[in-house]
Write a protein that holds these residues in place. Structure first.
Motif, short mmCIF file in Angstrom:
data_model
loop_
_atom_site.label_atom_id
_atom_site.label_comp_id
_atom_site.label_asym_id
_atom_site.label_seq_id
_atom_site.Cartn_x
_atom_site.Cartn_y
_atom_site.Cartn_z
N GLY A 32 0.81 -1.21 0.00
CA GLY A 32 0.00 0.00 0.00
C GLY A 32 0.84 1.26 0.00
N SER A 33 1.87 1.30 0.84
CA SER A 33 2.74 2.49 0.89
C SER A 33 3.54 2.65 -0.39
N ASP A 74 1.24 4.33 -2.89
CA ASP A 74 1.10 5.76 -2.57
C ASP A 74 2.34 6.54 -2.99
N ASP A 111 2.27 9.52 -5.74
CA ASP A 111 2.72 10.85 -5.30
C ASP A 111 3.83 11.37 -6.21
N ALA A 156 -8.22 5.56 -2.46
CA ALA A 156 -7.17 6.10 -1.61
C ALA A 156 -7.78 6.66 -0.33
N ASP A 174 -6.84 8.41 3.79
CA ASP A 174 -5.85 9.20 4.51
C ASP A 174 -4.74 8.33 5.08
N GLY A 202 -3.57 5.65 3.75
CA GLY A 202 -2.85 4.95 2.69
C GLY A 202 -3.72 3.95 1.98
N THR A 203 -3.23 3.46 0.86
CA THR A 203 -3.98 2.49 0.07
C THR A 203 -3.95 1.13 0.76
#
Length: 231
Positions: free
Chosen positions: A129-130, A133, A137, A206, A208, A210-211
């Motif tokens: 997940g991170s 993101d 980003d 998405a 807050d 994270g995915t």
């Protein structure tokens, strides 16, 4: 003398025919054929495991009026994505595809160029997940996956294979007992195809925090066909 010789010849011929046709000769040939009672069954086994690795792909699609401008913009954004993916701890980062194509309008007229570039990366499931993101980003506008996998699938398959043999023996014992027979030794065993379903995580919005990516479970399966003798 001629009559005696003719009679002897006829007697020898009759004896030869009798020797070939006698039942004892046929019995001797049949005695070479033997049959063994047996039973053949199929067995299936499976082992469940939690995936440990996730493979994802990240890409950038860029548009511009010229091919050079589209490719330059894409290269700039893709370098940022690659740096972010590596910085997030991804491993085995490699280019998946690079493309450049002309964009056509609704009436078939030339309407600029599209350039795209994509890479694949492997990470631990807990960090998938991170990683998503971080890539988004940095400018990624294409994300696919994750493809989940478990560690040491060979060992898991061998466990499933053993379970399949146990399943086959249980079926054979049940059938033999129902027939009033006893199960003997294995006379042949054939390995069937194995399969490892590769579930994909559901697409999530998405958040807050994270995915979210859930590992779930995978099932490694095996099948066998086994023949046992009966007594």
């Amino acid at each position: 003398m001629k009559r005696i010789a003719l009679a002897a010849t006829l007697l020898l011929a009759a004896a030869a025919v009798a020797g070939v046709a006698r039942p004892e000769g046929a019995h001797a040939v049949d005695g070479q054929t033997t049959s063994t009672d047996s039973i053949t069954v199929a067995g299936n086994g499976s082992v469940s495991a939690t995936p440990t690795s996730a493979v994802l792909s990240f890409g950038v699609d860029s548009r511009a009026q010229t091919a050079k401008a589209a490719l330059a913009a894409n290269a700039r954004d893709m370098r940022a994505v690659i740096a972010a993916v590596k910085g997030a701890g991804a491993r085995d980062v490699g280019t998946l595809a690079v493309s450049l194509s002309q964009v056509l309008g609704p009436n078939g007229e030339q309407n600029g160029f599209a350039a795209s570039n994509a890479v694949t990366a492997t990470t631990d499931v807990g960090r998938a997940g991170s990683l998503i993101d971080a890539a988004v980003d940095a400018g990624a506008n294409q994300v696919n996956g994750p493809g989940m996998s478990v560690a040491d699938q060979g060992a898991l398959y061998r466990k499933a294979l053993k379970a399949a043999m146990d399943d086959a023996r249980l079926s054979a014992e049940t059938l033999a007992a129902a027939a009033g027979r006893s199960l003997g030794k294995v006379t042949s065993a054939t390995e069937g195809g194995g399969a490892t379903p590769m579930p994909f995580a559901e697409k999530a919005a998405a958040m807050d925090s994270g995915t979210p990516v859930e590992a779930g479970t995978q099932e490694v399966t095996a099948s066998v066909t086994v023949t046992y003798s009966l007594s």
